[in-house]
Scaffold this active site. Structure first.
Site, PDB file in Angstrom:
ATOM      1  CE  LYS A  81      -1.840  -1.566   3.954  1.00  0.00           C
ATOM      2  NZ  LYS A  81      -3.291  -1.444   3.831  1.00  0.00           N
ATOM      3  NE  ARG A  82       1.702   6.606  -2.465  1.00  0.00           N
ATOM      4  CZ  ARG A  82       1.541   7.666  -3.238  1.00  0.00           C
ATOM      5  NH1 ARG A  82       0.810   7.578  -4.343  1.00  0.00           N
ATOM      6  NH2 ARG A  82       2.108   8.819  -2.953  1.00  0.00           N
TER       7      ARG A  82
ATOM      8  CE  LYS B 114      -2.232   4.178   3.001  1.00  0.00           C
ATOM      9  NZ  LYS B 114      -3.542   3.538   2.773  1.00  0.00           N
TER      10      LYS B 114
ATOM     11  CB  THR C 257      -9.613  -1.349  -2.092  1.00  0.00           C
ATOM     12  OG1 THR C 257      -8.506  -0.476  -2.348  1.00  0.00           O
ATOM     13  CG2 THR C 257     -10.884  -0.530  -1.991  1.00  0.00           C
TER      14      THR C 257
ATOM     15  CE  LYS D  19      -7.707  -4.016  -5.202  1.00  0.00           C
ATOM     16  NZ  LYS D  19      -6.921  -2.764  -5.349  1.00  0.00           N
TER      17      LYS D  19
HETATM   18  C1  26Q Z   1      -5.283  16.208  -3.239  1.00  0.00           C
HETATM   19  C2  26Q Z   1      -4.903  17.519  -3.459  1.00  0.00           C
HETATM   20  C3  26Q Z   1      -3.734  17.808  -4.141  1.00  0.00           C
HETATM   21  C4  26Q Z   1      -2.957  16.756  -4.624  1.00  0.00           C
HETATM   22  C5  26Q Z   1      -3.337  15.454  -4.397  1.00  0.00           C
HETATM   23  C6  26Q Z   1      -4.483  15.172  -3.697  1.00  0.00           C
HETATM   24  C7  26Q Z   1      -4.891  13.766  -3.458  1.00  0.00           C
HETATM   25  C8  26Q Z   1      -4.750  12.793  -4.422  1.00  0.00           C
HETATM   26  C9  26Q Z   1      -5.115  11.488  -4.167  1.00  0.00           C
HETATM   27  C10 26Q Z   1      -5.425  13.401  -2.231  1.00  0.00           C
HETATM   28  C11 26Q Z   1      -5.807  12.082  -1.980  1.00  0.00           C
HETATM   29  C12 26Q Z   1      -5.654  11.115  -2.952  1.00  0.00           C
HETATM   30  C13 26Q Z   1      -6.017   9.712  -2.738  1.00  0.00           C
HETATM   31  C14 26Q Z   1      -6.655   9.262  -1.678  1.00  0.00           C
HETATM   32  C15 26Q Z   1      -6.952   7.832  -1.494  1.00  0.00           C
HETATM   33  O1  26Q Z   1      -6.485   6.994  -2.241  1.00  0.00           O
HETATM   34  N1  26Q Z   1      -7.782   7.478  -0.498  1.00  0.00           N
HETATM   35  C16 26Q Z   1      -8.120   6.093  -0.266  1.00  0.00           C
HETATM   36  O2  26Q Z   1      -9.338   5.815  -0.949  1.00  0.00           O
HETATM   37  C17 26Q Z   1      -9.631   4.431  -0.912  1.00  0.00           C
HETATM   38  C18 26Q Z   1     -10.867   4.190  -1.758  1.00  0.00           C
HETATM   39  O3  26Q Z   1     -12.001   4.648  -1.093  1.00  0.00           O
HETATM   40  C19 26Q Z   1      -9.825   3.956   0.515  1.00  0.00           C
HETATM   41  O4  26Q Z   1      -9.988   2.552   0.481  1.00  0.00           O
HETATM   42  C20 26Q Z   1      -8.621   4.315   1.375  1.00  0.00           C
HETATM   43  O5  26Q Z   1      -8.876   4.004   2.721  1.00  0.00           O
HETATM   44  C21 26Q Z   1      -8.314   5.806   1.222  1.00  0.00           C
HETATM   45  O6  26Q Z   1      -7.128   6.137   1.927  1.00  0.00           O
END
Ligand code: 26Q
Length: 832
Positions: free
Chosen positions: A563-564, A569, A671, A675
């Site tokens: 995961k990231r 986490k 998610t 998996k």
């Molecule tokens: C926002 C502003 C500026 C630049 C980037 C962003 C940005 C980009 C991507 C902020 C957040 C994200 C991604 C968030 C993410 O992946 N959240 C995850 O979403 C999943 C699907 O619902 C969940 O299962 C995870 O728990 C949640 O962390």
């Protein structure tokens, strides 16, 4: 206008473009090699063969795609538009082969041409147009939408550079530009005639029109052109082939410049450069500097293009503007597209002269919002100076929405100015900022979280006042993932065992896996189950050897966290356990220890220093442990570089244990946890996100639970978290932290991990040390279960058997019924 009947017949079922048998595929590949690529077979490279095969597979999708587009254009139906800044769709060739049902034929065709299908599949560059969970979720949802035959379009940005590729140099992450388009993209069809202009900067001028109505004209400083780039999204064994429409920003031609009176030539050339930059690069999340002008411009750009596209389709269908919300339902994937609230209002009020109240009713009826985070630092807000200089007119509209909304709040809660300030679209506590989560909530008819706990906390915390005002707007839709990609495609061994045991129907009705429960104690079946897992582990072990030069034993327990990389986490909690285990083995305390291989994967945001340090800690531990002969192979640690969809395909199926160890209350859903479960891994996890529902489904006996609950986390924080208490109490923890601080995992350098250790001991908001002891104890229960293969295999089978709820088909079914009120539309295709 005269209409031409759409030829629903495929171009002849024996054609090299459409027939599904191996011979026709072979002819198709040879045709495309010559006709599209001008490559004589004798000198074709493997990549040329990949392209020829991809084009041949695409050929077989095109009649379905065209029939789907035609059906949506001609019939009266509602289309679900999924707006997302990210779509992490993964490699397409294998998935399309599976969905068409021609994988075996393609294999045979390529073999007859001297090519190995698996090697060609491996050549595909994956479109990394997302960061992680949120982007991958959008892709799983497109798969389910098509498979369930729901009229829908995915709208987003065609980044030229997706998420960076990760390399590990001397144990550290190095980011490399992702050049996914370098060798061409056979799946994309660019539509230069589907293009819209998007305004930026300048100012707004108000006036009065001929009918005496108040009007506003936005006089932008510059315009950017968005061009549609379409990718087909084929459902599983159905004719529905939906569209993923990603917008690419383009220079405005001089002809257009005259149109917009945009100034002198050299200025114009500079503007060109700016407009071409817009869709260049995906922003990583967790970047402290993510609040950038270009990011806001990207969001507005793709949202405006998408809404203009919907309005154009409405016009094409001859529908009046008042029918917008009957024709479209628009889902906002987090706040990234939330400017849609203001932009739809602008397009209706300013451009189409719809009265404000009617426009507002249409907007709220059309839009719905999914929240994906509770972390305050991840809630999007934009400073007013930036907002007003880039989007002056949308900001005015936001002010007007806010004025009317706060009036309503004041009527409902007279005298409660604190509440007014809390709910306002503008945060005025410091530098004034626009709150995008509030904008999305006010402009939507439905707001949902992504797992039960998350939806509950959403109502109790970040959107509390709104849930009190509009309780009926709030609901939960627990996430899901597609079993086509994450089981059928990536775990063919398991898929065929399931086919023969429960019948093929599980792929589109995952609850049928329940039938497996009857086989959980069947020893012969258990053996087959273990054989599948072992084969998958051997494949992963081979890749690990190839990529990292680390030798791992496929018989060891594969304990995986992918995961990231993020402090919440808690990859470092896992790392602390590994060190603890290492210490025990060094002291020959072997009691209850089983051979384990710890595998990590995940990217750290380039500017997130602590996350990068966590990677260094893992690679530092790996270096020490893997080279310690006294371990005799009982302990291995692997950091698998560049975790992405492609690598995920062979990682999930090889897992015995799934690490889902976030601080309770922090992971919205997760998610990856789903998996792993589908592929028969057992979970060690906290009561966080969807873990709770996974445990409910699997049964508490088949889940390794540890750690504080969300409400315990809350009270610890309220009372003041004191990490030192946990260190004092626990000798092994003391020793573990001591080793890190002494430079044991950094070649004697005591500075490297200082910030990490200091953080754990002083200011860690994620309570790593508070959960350490319980985590270690829980890992001991894991080891003892592993020592009994019959028991472990039973638990593994039951996890897969009970994973049905986590199919994205179930999740999409809920969105369709509860938010979108939309139903399937069969796509007819005459096969001649
Ligand atoms: C926002 C502003 C500026 C630049 C980037 C962003 C940005 C980009 C991507 C902020 C957040 C994200 C991604 C968030 C993410 O992946 N959240 C995850 O979403 C999943 C699907 O619902 C969940 O299962 C995870 O728990 C949640 O962390």
């Amino acid at each position: 206008m005269a209409t031409v009947a759409f030829p629903t017949k495929l171009p002849g079922t024996d054609s090299a473009r459409s027939a599904m048998d191996a011979d026709a595929l072979r002819r198709g590949v040879l045709d495309n090699l010559i006709c599209l690529q001008a490559r004589p077979p004798a000198i074709a490279t493997p990549h040329d063969w990949y392209m020829a095969l991809a084009y041949s597979v695409r050929d077989r999708m095109l009649a379905r795609w065209a029939a789907t587009i035609q059906t949506y254009a001609a019939q009266e139906l509602r289309v679900a538009c999924y707006l997302s800044a990210e779509f992490l769709i993964g490699p397409q060739l294998g998935n399309n082969l599976v969905n068409l049902g021609i994988e075996d034929n393609a294999r045979a065709a390529m073999q007859s041409l001297g090519q190995d299908l698996d090697s060609l599949l491996a050549l595909e560059e994956e479109p990394g147009l997302g960061n992680g969970g949120l982007g991958r979720l959008a892709a799983c949802y497109l798969d389910s939408l098509a498979t369930l035959e729901i009229p829908s379009v995915g709208y987003g940005i065609r980044y030229e550079f997706g998420i960076f590729d990760q390399e590990i140099h001397n144990g550290c992450q190095v980011e490399v530009t992702d050049k996914w388009l370098q060798k061409g993209n056979p799946w994309e069809i660019v539509r230069p005639n589907v293009a819209y202009y998007v305004a930026f900067g300048g100012h707004a001028e108000s006036g009065v029109d001929e009918q005496g109505r108040y009007t506003v004209r936005w006089m932008p400083a510059r315009m950017v052109k968005g061009v549609a780039c379409d990718t087909p999204m084929l459902g599983f064994r159905v004719n529905t082939c939906n569209t993923l429409r990603l917008w690419k920003s383009e220079a405005i031609e001089s002809f257009d410049l005259q149109d917009f009176n945009a100034g002198d030539y050299y200025q114009a050339v500079q503007e060109k450069v700016i407009s071409e930059t817009l869709s260049k690069v995906l922003y990583p999340n967790d970047e402290p500097e993510a609040g950038k002008r270009l990011r806001l411009a990207q969001q507005y750009f793709f949202v405006s293009c998408s809404l203009q596209d919907m309005l154009r389709l409405l016009d094409l269908k001859g529908e009046p503007i008042a029918r917008f919300a009957d024709m479209f339902t628009v889902q906002l994937n987090d706040t990234h597209p939330s400017i849609a609230v203001a932009e739809l209002m602008r397009l209706l009020v300013d451009v189409r002269s719809v009265p404000w109240d009617d426009a507002w009713a249409t907007t709220c009826r059309a839009l719905a919002y999914t929240n994906h985070t509770l972390l305050p630092e991840a809630l999007e807000t934009w400073g007013l100076p930036l907002f007003s200089s880039l989007l002056p007119r949308p900001l005015e509209i936001i002010y007007e929405i806010n004025r009317r909304f706060l009036e309503l709040v004041r009527r409902k809660y007279p005298g409660d100015e604190a509440r007014v300030a809390r709910m306002s679209l503008i945060d005025e506590s410091g530098e004034k900022r626009v709150r995008m989560a509030h904008l999305s909530t006010i402009g939507s008819h439905a707001v949902n979280g992504v797992a039960q706990l998350h939806s509950t906390l959403l109502r109790q915390t970040v959107l509390r006042d709104f849930a009190e005002l509009w309780p009926e707007r709030f609901l939960n839709v627990t996430n899901g993932v597609t079993p086509r990609r994450f089981m059928l495609l990536s775990n063919p061994g398991l898929a065929s065992l399931l086919d023969e045991t429960v019948g093929k129907g599980w792929v589109t009705d995952l609850t049928r896996l329940r039938t497996l429960e009857a086989f959980a104690d069947n020893l012969a079946f258990q053996q087959k189950w273990r054989d599948v897992k072992l084969a998958n582990k051997k494949m992963l072990a081979e890749r690990i050897g190839h990529v990292t030069r680390i030798a791992v034993d496929p018989d060891a327990l594969f304990d995986i966290q992918v995961k990231r990389i993020h402090e919440y986490k808690r990859q470092h909690l896992n790392a602390l356990y590994i060190i603890t285990l290492y210490q025990r083995l060094r002291r020959n305390i072997e009691q209850g220890v089983v051979p384990r291989c710890f595998i990590f994967g995940g990217k750290a945001a380039p500017g997130y220093a602590m996350a990068k340090l966590m990677i260094r800690l893992i690679t530092g531990i790996a270096e020490v442990v893997n080279n310690d002969a006294s371990m005799k192979g009982r302990l291995k640690v692997v950091f698998y570089p560049d975790f992405n969809v492609k690598n995920a395909h062979f990682i999930y199926p090889a897992a015995d244990l799934s690490e889902q160890i976030s601080t309770a209350g922090k992971e919205a859903s997760g998610t990856g946890n789903m998996k792993f479960m589908m592929n028969g891994a057992l979970t060690i996890g906290t009561l966080d996100g969807a873990n709770i529902e996974i445990r409910d489904e699997a049964g508490s006996d088949n889940f390794f639970l540890f750690g504080l609950t969300a409400s315990q986390v809350d009270s610890v924080k309220r009372e003041g978290y004191r990490p030192a208490v946990h260190v004092e109490r626990n000798e092994e923890l003391r020793e573990t932290l001591g080793l890190i601080a002494d430079g044991y995992f950094s070649r004697g350098d005591r500075q490297v991990f200082r910030p990490l250790v200091d953080n754990l001991l002083n200011a860690d908001p994620f309570l790593v040390l508070a959960d350490y002891a319980d985590y270690v104890a829980c890992q001991e229960r894991v080891s003892s279960a592993w020592q009994d293969p019959v028991r472990w295999t039973r638990m593994s089978i039951l996890n897969t058997a009970r994973s049905g709820k986590f199919s994205s088909d179930r999740a999409i079914g809920e969105y369709c019924e509860r938010i979108w009120t939309i139903s399937p539309v069969r796509i007819a295709l005459d096969r001649g």
